[in-house]
Design a protein around this motif. Structure first.
Motif, PDB file in Angstrom:
ATOM      1  N   SER A   1       0.828  -1.216  -0.073  1.00 61.28           N
ATOM      2  CA  SER A   1       0.011   0.122   0.036  1.00 61.28           C
ATOM      3  C   SER A   1       0.713   1.346  -0.083  1.00 61.28           C
ATOM      4  CB  SER A   1      -1.016  -0.165   1.375  1.00 61.28           C
ATOM      5  OG  SER A   1      -0.272  -0.126   2.487  1.00 61.28           O
ATOM      6  N   LYS A   2       2.225   1.257   0.306  1.00 62.59           N
ATOM      7  CA  LYS A   2       2.859   2.323   0.334  1.00 62.59           C
ATOM      8  C   LYS A   2       3.348   2.607  -0.926  1.00 62.59           C
ATOM      9  CE  LYS A   2       5.334   1.446   4.816  1.00 62.59           C
ATOM     10  NZ  LYS A   2       6.498   1.014   5.519  1.00 62.59           N
ATOM     11  N   GLY A   3       3.163   1.785  -2.087  1.00 62.71           N
ATOM     12  CA  GLY A   3       3.316   1.998  -3.482  1.00 62.71           C
ATOM     13  C   GLY A   3       4.729   1.569  -3.803  1.00 62.71           C
ATOM     14  N   LYS A   4       5.540   1.107  -3.016  1.00 61.32           N
ATOM     15  CA  LYS A   4       6.948   0.768  -3.469  1.00 61.32           C
ATOM     16  C   LYS A   4       7.052  -0.712  -4.024  1.00 61.32           C
ATOM     17  CE  LYS A   4       9.200   4.009  -0.096  1.00 61.32           C
ATOM     18  NZ  LYS A   4      10.035   4.267   0.764  1.00 61.32           N
ATOM     19  N   MET A   5       6.481  -1.573  -2.948  1.00 63.00           N
ATOM     20  CA  MET A   5       6.585  -2.930  -3.515  1.00 63.00           C
ATOM     21  C   MET A   5       5.130  -3.348  -4.466  1.00 63.00           C
ATOM     22  SD  MET A   5       8.647  -5.347  -2.564  1.00 63.00           S
ATOM     23  CE  MET A   5       9.206  -4.672  -0.876  1.00 63.00           C
ATOM     24  N   ARG A   6       5.506  -3.846  -5.466  1.00 63.97           N
ATOM     25  CA  ARG A   6       4.287  -4.254  -6.715  1.00 63.97           C
ATOM     26  C   ARG A   6       4.128  -5.669  -6.637  1.00 63.97           C
ATOM     27  NH1 ARG A   6       2.243   0.652  -6.790  1.00 63.97           N
ATOM     28  NH2 ARG A   6       3.358   2.099  -7.981  1.00 63.97           N
ATOM     29  N   TYR A   7       5.182  -6.586  -6.730  1.00 62.46           N
ATOM     30  CA  TYR A   7       4.841  -8.051  -6.779  1.00 62.46           C
ATOM     31  C   TYR A   7       6.305  -8.820  -6.334  1.00 62.46           C
ATOM     32  CZ  TYR A   7       1.684  -5.993 -10.493  1.00 62.46           C
ATOM     33  OH  TYR A   7       0.746  -4.951 -10.973  1.00 62.46           O
ATOM     34  N   CYS A   8       5.901  -9.796  -6.152  1.00 63.23           N
ATOM     35  CA  CYS A   8       6.935 -10.744  -5.357  1.00 63.23           C
ATOM     36  C   CYS A   8       6.744 -12.018  -5.964  1.00 63.23           C
ATOM     37  CB  CYS A   8       7.087 -10.623  -3.727  1.00 63.23           C
ATOM     38  SG  CYS A   8       7.224  -9.056  -3.370  1.00 63.23           S
ATOM     39  N   ILE A   9       7.838 -12.964  -5.822  1.00 62.74           N
ATOM     40  CA  ILE A   9       8.039 -14.285  -6.063  1.00 62.74           C
ATOM     41  C   ILE A   9       8.634 -14.932  -5.062  1.00 62.74           C
ATOM     42  CG2 ILE A   9       8.639 -16.368  -7.469  1.00 62.74           C
ATOM     43  CD1 ILE A   9       8.864 -14.146  -9.845  1.00 62.74           C
ATOM     44  N   VAL A  10       8.175 -16.139  -4.534  1.00 62.10           N
ATOM     45  CA  VAL A  10       8.756 -16.743  -3.338  1.00 62.10           C
ATOM     46  C   VAL A  10       9.874 -17.513  -3.438  1.00 62.10           C
ATOM     47  CG1 VAL A  10       8.540 -18.459  -1.172  1.00 62.10           C
ATOM     48  CG2 VAL A  10       6.507 -16.724  -2.064  1.00 62.10           C
ATOM     49  N   ILE A  11      11.236 -17.335  -3.113  1.00 67.06           N
ATOM     50  CA  ILE A  11      12.483 -17.986  -3.273  1.00 67.06           C
ATOM     51  C   ILE A  11      12.309 -19.207  -2.215  1.00 67.06           C
ATOM     52  CG2 ILE A  11      14.721 -17.812  -3.327  1.00 67.06           C
ATOM     53  CD1 ILE A  11      14.659 -14.895  -3.976  1.00 67.06           C
ATOM     54  N   GLU A  12      12.236 -20.356  -2.507  1.00 67.66           N
ATOM     55  CA  GLU A  12      12.097 -21.515  -1.415  1.00 67.66           C
ATOM     56  C   GLU A  12      13.393 -21.979  -1.114  1.00 67.66           C
ATOM     57  OE1 GLU A  12       9.774 -24.593  -2.942  1.00 67.66           O
ATOM     58  OE2 GLU A  12       8.019 -23.290  -3.371  1.00 67.66           O
ATOM     59  N   PHE A  13      14.280 -20.856  -0.449  1.00 67.40           N
ATOM     60  CA  PHE A  13      15.449 -21.112   0.295  1.00 67.40           C
ATOM     61  C   PHE A  13      15.413 -21.725   1.666  1.00 67.40           C
ATOM     62  CE2 PHE A  13      14.373 -17.228   2.070  1.00 67.40           C
ATOM     63  CZ  PHE A  13      15.017 -17.120   3.350  1.00 67.40           C
TER      64      PHE A  13
END
Length: 572
Positions: free
Chosen positions: A501-513
């Motif tokens: 909602s801050k407008g900085k993060m848009r989309y993410c993909i999980v790295i299964e480390f």
């Protein structure tokens, strides 16, 4: 009343409310002030100023970027990035007894065209703007003079980067090795930048224009050392980090780390994608010189041959053997030439421990693989891999090249490339909850998530106000996505919606480390959490461990990725 250290001399300044400009009572220099709204920001500025005064400009810049990540209207943070980019060091002027700027990192770009300078002016008040413009004019004049000197320098073939003296002024073993390398290379006809000799007649002059000219002209840099701290010494790092930056910008250059009497895994993290050379190995010097010769040879243009057309009898046209022979001959020629060009890099791979899992194979493996490929291409179909999509992240400090290779039509194609940022402390195969490192290794890519719907073949989840990612190692849901708090047994969790909602993060993909994020299977408590491959709006900065790329590039990457292709990510 707040206190702040003078950015010229380090003296303590007492700052009144709403002051944006002050004159230091110790060195008499008028200077601009940052926003010091809270103790945390004051501490960040103090730490960054400490690094900058010690000429550790990259470390300082990372902190200023962090400040802007929290407040992108701080004019002083933008101006401080300008000082870091141009390597500004303030020294005493013997005539006026004032602190004057000197440049340790010449740029071809004028300071007036620098984006951070423009942002500093945009957010500055009238008093700040006046000082910024005055000092920018001074920096610009100094740079023009230095550039005029550097333009007169003859180009170099090789740049030797090393530490000349230790902390108490004694000559280092590195300087002896550098001297030997210099004389052997010059005997072979190379023009070599070796500070002890090249700058010998420049006493009393600024060294920077000569270093700048050599960095930009040399096709090969050899960074040699016998101790980890020598590789990371301020001026040694200043040289090789600038050279790596030129390579990252697309310059056709090669950096060769060379070490002796130390563990190669103690080399700077920025060298993890390079093949280091062990100077204690028999024949090292001969191999190095041979390799530099090959790397320095200009590529001859392929001549265009115009032949008169001669009619070919119909019986000859129908025979396929001539075409097969020519094809095989061309394949053998290209392969052998390619192998010879890189023989130096692969010659000792079976002797030198690789710095990352993705470094080139040994020379013998390369030869066998190449020969087998030539023999079998027409008879044996390629083996289809299980993972048909590979996101490759190649680290360079806190920056990285991010690309996507896709298996299609029986071969690998690179369909996507961009630049990204990593954890503030680089990458590591061993991370913890408290570290600010990106995990190194090969991992499955899991589901994607965000606020808005996207075009992707990955499983996709929508973030809402009740979405959390648990980062409490004592929780049964550590490093897992949680909808709501019905099962809450944690004391700490990331509220994902607030980040989006801050407008900085848009989309993410999980790295299964450290698990898939959907169950606690395979999760190591305290082994790191909330680390993703993220698309981000605005300027990219170093992270707590995530990999940031731009929002537009993330949308492009998501459109390629498909869970049916078993995508993985390699970070090295």
């Amino acid at each position: 009343m707040a206190s702040y250290k003078c950015k010229m001399c380090g003296g303590t300044l007492e700052i009144g409310p709403n002051e944006t400009v002050i004159t230091c009572e110790y060195c008499g220099t008028a200077q601009t002030l940052p926003k010091l709204d809270d103790e945390r920001r004051s501490a960040l500025y103090e730490r960054a100023a400490h690094f900058r005064r010690n000429n550790e400009f990259d470390k300082a810049a990372n902190i200023y970027e962090q400040i802007l990540d929290e407040d992108n209207t701080d004019a002083e943070a933008y101006w401080s990035l300008v000082l870091c980019r141009y390597g500004i060091e303030y020294v005493d002027d013997p005539s006026s007894h004032e602190k004057k700027p000197t440049i340790n990192r010449i740029q071809y770009t004028s300071v007036f065209d620098d984006d951070n300078y423009k942002s500093a002016l945009e957010y500055a008040d009238t008093l700040q703007r006046s000082l910024y413009e005055k000092e920018a004019q001074e920096i610009n004049e100094i740079q023009k003079n230095l550039l005029s000197i550097s333009e007169k320098e003859e180009p170099f073939d090789v740049f030797i980067c090393y530490k000349e003296t230790d902390d108490i002024g004694r000559r280092t073993p590195d300087s002896v090795l550098a001297n030997d390398l210099y004389h052997q290379l010059t005997q072979e006809g190379f023009k070599v930048f070796y500070a002890a000799i090249t700058l010998e007649d420049k006493l009393g002059s600024a060294y920077e224009p000569y270093i700048f000219a050599a960095l930009n002209s040399a096709k090969v840099m050899v960074v040699l050392g016998t101790r980890p701290e020598y590789f990371s010494a301020v001026w040694v790092r200043n040289e090789w980090s600038r050279y790596l930056a030129l390579i990252k910008q697309g310059e056709k250059k090669v950096l060769i780390p060379a070490y002796k009497d130390m563990d190669p895994y103690d080399l700077p993290q920025e060298f993890s994608h390079l093949q280091a050379q062990d100077m204690s190995k028999l024949g090292f010097m001969q191999d190095l010189i041979r390799g530099i010769k090959k790397l320095s040879q200009p590529v001859a243009p392929t001549p265009t041959i115009v032949k008169e057309h001669t009619p070919v009898p119909e019986t000859h046209k129908k025979s396929p053997y001539g075409k097969i022979f020519v094809a095989v001959l061309l394949t053998l020629t290209v392969t052998v030439c390619g192998f010879l060009a890189f023989a130096f890099i692969t010659r000792n791979d079976d002797e030198v421990p690789p710095l990352s899992p993705t470094l080139a194979p040994s020379a013998s493996t390369t030869v066998n693989t190449t020969v087998e490929a030539i023999v079998q291409t027409t008879t044996v179909p390629p083996v289809e891999p299980t993972n048909k999509q590979i996101v490759r992240v190649v680290a360079d400090g806190t920056m990285a090249k991010v690309s996507l290779d896709i298996w299609q039509n029986g071969t690998w194609d690179t369909v996507f490339t961009t630049i990204g940022t990593l954890g503030r402390d680089g990458i590591s195969p061993n991370i913890s909850e408290s570290s600010q490192k990106t995990p190194a290794g090969t991992f499955d890519l899991g589901f994607a998530f965000g606020i808005n719907a996207v075009n992707t073949g990955l499983d996709y989840r929508t973030v809402n106000q009740n979405t959390y990612w648990v980062d409490d190692p004592s929780s049964a849901y550590y490093n897992m996505w949680q909808d709501g708090t019905d099962n809450k047994d944690w004391s700490s969790a990331e509220a994902l919606y607030s980040q989006f909602s801050k407008g900085k993060m848009r989309y993410c993909i999980v790295i299964e480390f450290n698990g898939s994020g959907l169950s606690n299977e395979g999760v190591r408590p305290g082994g790191g959490s909330v680390i993703f491959l993220c698309g981000r709006a605005g300027e990219l900065t170093s992270t707590y461990g995530d990999i940031y790329i731009s929002e537009t590039k993330m949308l492009e990457l998501l459109s390629y990725l498909d869970k049916s292709q078993n995508p993985i990510i390699t970070i090295s």
